[in-house]
Write an enzyme that holds these catalytic residues in place. Structure first.
Site, PDB file in Angstrom:
ATOM      1  N   ASP A 169       6.112  51.337   2.551  1.00 13.73           N
ATOM      2  CA  ASP A 169       6.194  52.431   3.517  1.00 13.73           C
ATOM      3  C   ASP A 169       5.106  53.441   3.139  1.00 13.73           C
ATOM      4  O   ASP A 169       4.278  53.190   2.239  1.00 13.73           O
ATOM      5  CB  ASP A 169       7.617  53.021   3.577  1.00 13.73           C
ATOM      6  CG  ASP A 169       8.009  53.820   2.332  1.00 13.73           C
ATOM      7  OD1 ASP A 169       7.215  53.880   1.372  1.00 13.73           O
ATOM      8  OD2 ASP A 169       9.103  54.395   2.326  1.00 13.73           O
TER       9      ASP A 169
ATOM     10  N   HIS B 249      15.638  34.991 -15.644  1.00 16.72           N
ATOM     11  CA  HIS B 249      17.092  34.830 -15.509  1.00 16.72           C
ATOM     12  C   HIS B 249      17.610  34.881 -14.073  1.00 16.72           C
ATOM     13  O   HIS B 249      18.621  34.253 -13.773  1.00 16.72           O
ATOM     14  CB  HIS B 249      17.814  35.917 -16.324  1.00 16.72           C
ATOM     15  CG  HIS B 249      17.685  35.714 -17.800  1.00 16.72           C
ATOM     16  ND1 HIS B 249      18.329  36.511 -18.724  1.00 16.72           N
ATOM     17  CD2 HIS B 249      16.977  34.804 -18.524  1.00 16.72           C
ATOM     18  CE1 HIS B 249      18.025  36.102 -19.958  1.00 16.72           C
ATOM     19  NE2 HIS B 249      17.199  35.076 -19.867  1.00 16.72           N
TER      20      HIS B 249
ATOM     21  N   CYS C 293       8.234  51.354  -2.006  1.00 14.08           N
ATOM     22  CA  CYS C 293       8.529  52.592  -1.276  1.00 14.08           C
ATOM     23  C   CYS C 293       8.431  53.730  -2.292  1.00 14.08           C
ATOM     24  O   CYS C 293       7.825  53.557  -3.353  1.00 14.08           O
ATOM     25  CB  CYS C 293       9.875  52.528  -0.548  1.00 14.08           C
ATOM     26  SG  CYS C 293      11.342  52.531  -1.579  1.00 14.08           S
TER      27      CYS C 293
ATOM     28  N   HIS D 204      21.186  29.767 -16.316  1.00  8.65           N
ATOM     29  CA  HIS D 204      20.838  30.811 -15.338  1.00  8.65           C
ATOM     30  C   HIS D 204      20.843  30.257 -13.916  1.00  8.65           C
ATOM     31  O   HIS D 204      21.110  30.985 -12.964  1.00  8.65           O
ATOM     32  CB  HIS D 204      19.485  31.426 -15.682  1.00  8.65           C
ATOM     33  CG  HIS D 204      19.475  32.025 -17.050  1.00  8.65           C
ATOM     34  ND1 HIS D 204      20.237  33.114 -17.384  1.00  8.65           N
ATOM     35  CD2 HIS D 204      18.843  31.636 -18.185  1.00  8.65           C
ATOM     36  CE1 HIS D 204      20.072  33.394 -18.662  1.00  8.65           C
ATOM     37  NE2 HIS D 204      19.223  32.510 -19.174  1.00  8.65           N
TER      38      HIS D 204
ATOM     39  N   THR E 258      10.796  55.444  -4.154  1.00  5.40           N
ATOM     40  CA  THR E 258      11.562  55.166  -5.379  1.00  5.40           C
ATOM     41  C   THR E 258      11.648  53.680  -5.685  1.00  5.40           C
ATOM     42  O   THR E 258      11.993  53.308  -6.815  1.00  5.40           O
ATOM     43  CB  THR E 258      13.010  55.672  -5.213  1.00  5.40           C
ATOM     44  OG1 THR E 258      13.573  55.004  -4.064  1.00  5.40           O
ATOM     45  CG2 THR E 258      13.068  57.178  -5.027  1.00  5.40           C
TER      46      THR E 258
END
Ligand code: RB5
Length: 144
Positions: free
Chosen positions: A7, A96, A63, A131, A65
Protein backbone atom coordinates in the site's frame (compact mmCIF):
# COMPACT_ATOMS: atom_id res chain seq x y z
CA UNK A 1 8.53 -15.97 -10.17
CA UNK A 2 7.67 -13.75 -7.22
CA UNK A 3 4.72 -11.40 -6.71
CA UNK A 4 5.18 -8.18 -4.76
CA UNK A 5 2.84 -5.44 -3.59
CA UNK A 6 2.43 -2.67 -1.07
CA UNK A 7 0.00 0.00 0.00
CA UNK A 8 1.09 3.66 0.10
CA UNK A 9 2.68 3.21 3.55
CA UNK A 10 4.84 0.37 2.28
CA UNK A 11 5.66 1.88 -1.09
CA UNK A 12 9.11 3.31 -0.26
CA UNK A 13 10.32 0.03 1.21
CA UNK A 14 8.84 -1.89 -1.73
CA UNK A 15 10.96 0.23 -4.10
CA UNK A 16 14.07 -0.67 -2.08
CA UNK A 17 13.16 -4.35 -2.08
CA UNK A 18 12.56 -4.29 -5.85
CA UNK A 19 16.03 -2.81 -6.39
CA UNK A 20 17.47 -5.62 -4.28
CA UNK A 21 15.54 -8.29 -6.23
CA UNK A 22 16.83 -6.86 -9.49
CA UNK A 23 20.43 -7.01 -8.18
CA UNK A 24 19.85 -10.66 -7.23
CA UNK A 25 18.31 -11.44 -10.60
CA UNK A 26 14.97 -12.45 -9.07
CA UNK A 27 12.04 -11.95 -11.45
CA UNK A 28 8.90 -10.40 -9.99
CA UNK A 29 5.45 -9.13 -10.85
CA UNK A 30 4.57 -5.84 -9.13
CA UNK A 31 0.83 -5.79 -8.35
CA UNK A 32 0.82 -2.17 -7.10
CA UNK A 33 0.43 0.30 -5.66
CA UNK A 34 2.47 2.94 -7.50
CA UNK A 35 2.65 5.33 -4.57
CA UNK A 36 -1.00 6.40 -4.62
CA UNK A 37 -3.28 5.77 -1.61
CA UNK A 38 -4.28 2.09 -1.64
CA UNK A 39 -6.17 -0.19 0.75
CA UNK A 40 -4.01 -3.05 2.00
CA UNK A 41 -6.73 -5.77 1.59
CA UNK A 42 -6.96 -4.96 -2.14
CA UNK A 43 -3.20 -5.28 -2.56
CA UNK A 44 -3.11 -8.49 -0.50
CA UNK A 45 -5.79 -9.99 -2.77
CA UNK A 46 -4.06 -8.95 -6.02
CA UNK A 47 -0.73 -10.40 -4.88
CA UNK A 48 -2.06 -13.59 -3.27
CA UNK A 49 -4.12 -14.39 -6.38
CA UNK A 50 -0.82 -14.77 -8.23
CA UNK A 51 0.25 -17.40 -5.69
CA UNK A 52 -3.03 -19.33 -5.45
CA UNK A 53 -3.37 -19.17 -9.25
CA UNK A 54 0.07 -20.78 -9.67
CA UNK A 55 1.74 -17.90 -11.53
CA UNK A 56 4.06 -17.27 -8.57
CA UNK A 57 5.26 -19.61 -5.85
CA UNK A 58 6.04 -16.90 -3.28
CA UNK A 59 5.12 -13.28 -2.62
CA UNK A 60 6.12 -10.21 -0.65
CA UNK A 61 3.60 -7.77 0.87
CA UNK A 62 4.39 -4.49 2.59
CA UNK A 63 2.14 -2.05 4.44
CA UNK A 64 2.93 0.41 7.22
CA UNK A 65 3.12 -2.08 10.07
CA UNK A 66 2.89 -5.28 8.03
CA UNK A 67 -0.07 -6.27 10.21
CA UNK A 68 -3.11 -5.31 8.11
CA UNK A 69 -1.68 -6.80 4.94
CA UNK A 70 -0.68 -10.06 6.67
CA UNK A 71 -4.10 -10.41 8.33
CA UNK A 72 -5.73 -9.86 4.93
CA UNK A 73 -3.47 -12.35 3.15
CA UNK A 74 -4.17 -15.05 5.73
CA UNK A 75 -7.92 -14.84 4.97
CA UNK A 76 -7.18 -16.22 1.49
CA UNK A 77 -7.27 -20.00 1.03
CA UNK A 78 -3.86 -21.53 0.39
CA UNK A 79 -1.94 -18.59 1.80
CA UNK A 80 0.48 -18.85 4.71
CA UNK A 81 1.56 -15.27 5.27
CA UNK A 82 4.21 -14.47 7.87
CA UNK A 83 4.88 -11.01 9.25
CA UNK A 84 8.65 -10.88 9.73
CA UNK A 85 10.60 -7.89 10.99
CA UNK A 86 13.81 -9.84 11.71
CA UNK A 87 16.08 -12.50 10.21
CA UNK A 88 15.28 -15.28 12.70
CA UNK A 89 11.52 -15.32 12.16
CA UNK A 90 11.96 -15.09 8.37
CA UNK A 91 14.26 -18.12 8.44
CA UNK A 92 12.06 -20.24 10.71
CA UNK A 93 8.79 -19.42 9.03
CA UNK A 94 10.24 -21.03 5.90
CA UNK A 95 11.79 -23.99 7.76
CA UNK A 96 8.80 -24.77 9.99
CA UNK A 97 5.67 -23.11 8.54
CA UNK A 98 6.41 -23.29 4.80
CA UNK A 99 5.24 -19.66 4.57
CA UNK A 100 4.52 -18.66 0.99
CA UNK A 101 4.02 -14.93 1.62
CA UNK A 102 6.44 -12.65 3.45
CA UNK A 103 4.95 -9.51 5.01
CA UNK A 104 6.95 -6.55 6.33
CA UNK A 105 6.26 -3.13 7.81
CA UNK A 106 7.59 -0.22 5.79
CA UNK A 107 7.27 2.06 8.81
CA UNK A 108 8.97 -0.47 11.10
CA UNK A 109 12.14 -1.71 9.42
CA UNK A 110 14.74 -0.20 7.09
CA UNK A 111 16.03 -1.36 3.72
CA UNK A 112 19.07 -3.20 5.13
CA UNK A 113 17.01 -5.38 7.46
CA UNK A 114 14.41 -5.95 4.75
CA UNK A 115 17.10 -7.18 2.34
CA UNK A 116 18.40 -9.72 4.88
CA UNK A 117 14.85 -10.89 5.56
CA UNK A 118 14.03 -11.25 1.87
CA UNK A 119 17.25 -13.12 1.15
CA UNK A 120 16.75 -15.72 3.87
CA UNK A 121 13.04 -16.05 3.06
CA UNK A 122 13.76 -16.78 -0.60
CA UNK A 123 16.76 -19.04 -0.01
CA UNK A 124 15.46 -21.26 2.80
CA UNK A 125 13.68 -24.51 1.99
CA UNK A 126 10.85 -26.00 4.07
CA UNK A 127 12.21 -28.66 6.44
CA UNK A 128 9.22 -31.01 6.09
CA UNK A 129 9.09 -34.05 8.43
CA UNK A 130 7.14 -33.32 11.63
CA UNK A 131 6.56 -29.77 10.40
CA UNK A 132 4.71 -31.07 7.35
CA UNK A 133 2.09 -32.70 9.61
CA UNK A 134 1.62 -29.41 11.46
CA UNK A 135 1.32 -27.38 8.29
CA UNK A 136 -1.24 -29.89 7.02
CA UNK A 137 -3.26 -29.49 10.24
CA UNK A 138 -2.99 -25.71 9.93
CA UNK A 139 -4.34 -25.79 6.38
CA UNK A 140 -7.28 -27.97 7.47
CA UNK A 141 -8.37 -25.10 9.73
CA UNK A 142 -9.39 -23.30 6.52
CA UNK A 143 -12.15 -25.86 6.12
CA UNK A 144 -13.77 -24.86 9.43
C1 RB5 B 1 -2.01 2.88 6.34
O1 RB5 B 1 -2.03 4.14 6.89
C2 RB5 B 1 -1.73 1.82 7.43
O2 RB5 B 1 -2.84 1.73 8.28
C3 RB5 B 1 -1.43 0.48 6.81
O3 RB5 B 1 -0.34 0.60 5.96
C4 RB5 B 1 -1.07 -0.64 7.75
O4 RB5 B 1 -0.07 -0.27 8.62
C5 RB5 B 1 -2.17 -1.36 8.39
O5 RB5 B 1 -2.00 -2.38 9.06
Amino acid sequence: MLAIGSDHAGYTLKCEVKKYLEQKGVQYIDCGCNGERADYPDIAKAVCDKVTGGECDKAILICGTGIGISMSANKIKGIRAALCQDYYTAKYTRLHNDANVLCMGGRVIGAGTAEEIVEVFLDTEFEGGRHADRVEKMMKLEQG
